[in-house]
Design a protein around this motif. Structure first.
Motif, PDB file in Angstrom:
ATOM      1  N   MET A 133       3.535  27.109  70.738  1.00  0.00           N
ATOM      2  CA  MET A 133       4.003  27.388  72.097  1.00  0.00           C
ATOM      3  C   MET A 133       4.636  28.771  72.084  1.00  0.00           C
ATOM      4  O   MET A 133       5.550  29.039  71.301  1.00  0.00           O
ATOM      5  CB  MET A 133       5.017  26.329  72.540  1.00  0.00           C
ATOM      6  CG  MET A 133       5.483  26.452  73.972  1.00  0.00           C
ATOM      7  SD  MET A 133       6.591  25.079  74.448  1.00  0.00           S
ATOM      8  CE  MET A 133       5.389  23.771  74.720  1.00  0.00           C
ATOM      9  N   THR A 134       4.127  29.675  72.916  1.00  0.00           N
ATOM     10  CA  THR A 134       4.641  31.043  72.966  1.00  0.00           C
ATOM     11  C   THR A 134       5.525  31.204  74.194  1.00  0.00           C
ATOM     12  O   THR A 134       5.097  30.932  75.322  1.00  0.00           O
ATOM     13  CB  THR A 134       3.492  32.068  73.004  1.00  0.00           C
ATOM     14  OG1 THR A 134       2.768  31.995  71.770  1.00  0.00           O
ATOM     15  CG2 THR A 134       4.013  33.484  73.175  1.00  0.00           C
ATOM     16  N   SER A 220       7.843  24.699  64.591  1.00  0.00           N
ATOM     17  CA  SER A 220       7.976  24.364  63.159  1.00  0.00           C
ATOM     18  C   SER A 220       7.376  22.992  62.841  1.00  0.00           C
ATOM     19  O   SER A 220       6.968  22.745  61.704  1.00  0.00           O
ATOM     20  CB  SER A 220       9.446  24.412  62.744  1.00  0.00           C
ATOM     21  OG  SER A 220      10.160  23.295  63.278  1.00  0.00           O
ATOM     22  N   LEU A 221       7.303  22.135  63.841  1.00  0.00           N
ATOM     23  CA  LEU A 221       6.715  20.812  63.630  1.00  0.00           C
ATOM     24  C   LEU A 221       5.205  20.907  63.391  1.00  0.00           C
ATOM     25  O   LEU A 221       4.586  19.972  62.880  1.00  0.00           O
ATOM     26  CB  LEU A 221       7.004  19.908  64.832  1.00  0.00           C
ATOM     27  CG  LEU A 221       8.479  19.662  65.135  1.00  0.00           C
ATOM     28  CD1 LEU A 221       8.639  18.829  66.400  1.00  0.00           C
ATOM     29  CD2 LEU A 221       9.171  18.974  63.967  1.00  0.00           C
ATOM     30  N   TYR A 222       4.625  22.055  63.787  1.00  0.00           N
ATOM     31  CA  TYR A 222       3.209  22.307  63.556  1.00  0.00           C
ATOM     32  C   TYR A 222       2.979  23.305  62.437  1.00  0.00           C
ATOM     33  O   TYR A 222       1.852  23.765  62.217  1.00  0.00           O
ATOM     34  CB  TYR A 222       2.563  22.834  64.847  1.00  0.00           C
ATOM     35  CG  TYR A 222       2.450  21.796  65.934  1.00  0.00           C
ATOM     36  CD1 TYR A 222       1.305  21.006  66.056  1.00  0.00           C
ATOM     37  CD2 TYR A 222       3.494  21.589  66.822  1.00  0.00           C
ATOM     38  CE1 TYR A 222       1.203  20.036  67.050  1.00  0.00           C
ATOM     39  CE2 TYR A 222       3.408  20.624  67.818  1.00  0.00           C
ATOM     40  CZ  TYR A 222       2.261  19.865  67.930  1.00  0.00           C
ATOM     41  OH  TYR A 222       2.163  18.898  68.906  1.00  0.00           O
ATOM     42  N   GLY A 223       4.079  23.689  61.770  1.00  0.00           N
ATOM     43  CA  GLY A 223       3.947  24.646  60.675  1.00  0.00           C
ATOM     44  C   GLY A 223       3.722  26.064  61.131  1.00  0.00           C
ATOM     45  O   GLY A 223       3.197  26.894  60.378  1.00  0.00           O
ATOM     46  N   THR A 224       4.114  26.379  62.381  1.00  0.00           N
ATOM     47  CA  THR A 224       3.942  27.753  62.891  1.00  0.00           C
ATOM     48  C   THR A 224       5.284  28.370  63.212  1.00  0.00           C
ATOM     49  O   THR A 224       6.282  27.708  63.289  1.00  0.00           O
ATOM     50  CB  THR A 224       3.083  27.758  64.164  1.00  0.00           C
ATOM     51  OG1 THR A 224       3.747  27.007  65.196  1.00  0.00           O
ATOM     52  CG2 THR A 224       1.724  27.172  63.908  1.00  0.00           C
TER      53      THR A 224
END
Length: 224
Positions: A133-134, A220-224
């Motif tokens: 999400m940006t 962070s939950l998606y590793g990004t």
């Protein structure tokens, strides 16, 4: 007249108790302080910042930068005594400044966005968080009304406000409603984890850097 009480209006007036005088003086002092604080306020877009500009043509300019998000214009001064040059968002790819008002670097990108007139134009957005999400932001000045605890009258004050936007993987930009429930709806299966994170850390969606922390946690939950 002996033995008669003098009318109250003819008796010498006693000075008002200190507490009573203070209740009249304190509100006035607070209003004066608030007024002087507003007058002394310097908004980030009024200041020159150390930074760099990357033009659409590929050139990189380093020096002093002043931005105007309402007009989507940058001013650049590369050296002392040098003529100031202005660039519209159509000429700029990216710019970065070190903002001494918040003691941090801030990054802005010129991105295509649908204007109120119904056509797409290059607009400056501040990048707050990038990933699954940006999160983007734009700032503006608005008058807000506040209740005064020392007066029956509300006061109006000029404040810096932020509007937030989300950009998807295809570059489509949509404005965020500002509602926490709407935000959690966007987070699907991770909504409960994010809501717990918000409560544990006492974060607010309407606080710029709090909002960025919330989105960073979600990413962070998606590793990004």
């Amino acid at each position: 007249m002996t033995g008669k009480r003098s009318p109250a209006s003819l008796l010498p007036k006693r000075p008002a108790p200190r507490a009573a005088r203070l209740t009249r003086v304190v509100p006035v002092l607070m209003l004066l302080c608030a007024w002087s604080g507003v007058r002394a306020q310097e908004w980030p877009f009024e200041l020159w910042h150390e930074g760099k500009i990357v033009l659409l043509e590929g050139d990189t300019l380093r020096g002093l930068v002043k931005y105007d998000l309402q007009q989507d214009v940058l001013q650049y001064n590369g050296a002392s005594g040098q003529k100031v040059v202005a660039y519209s968002a159509r000429k700029v790819l990216f710019f970065e400044i070190f903002d001494n008002t918040v003691h941090r670097y801030r990054q802005f990108f010129a991105l295509p966005f649908n204007t109120p007139a119904g056509y797409k134009s290059a607009v400056f957005f501040e990048l707050l968080e990038e990933g699954k999400m940006t999160l983007l932001a734009r700032e503006a000045l608005e008058y807000r009304t506040y209740n005064n605890p020392y007066s029956y009258y509300a006061s109006s004050r000029l404040v810096l406000v932020y509007k937030y936007f989300f950009m998807d993987d295809n570059g489509k930009i949509e404005e965020f409603t500002g509602d926490k429930r709407d935000l959690l709806d966007l987070m699907g299966k991770n909504a409960d984890d994010v809501e717990k994170y918000i409560k544990t850390n006492r974060l607010k969606v309407d606080e710029k850097y709090d909002f960025a922390k919330i989105i960073a946690y979600y990413n962070s939950l998606y590793g990004t």
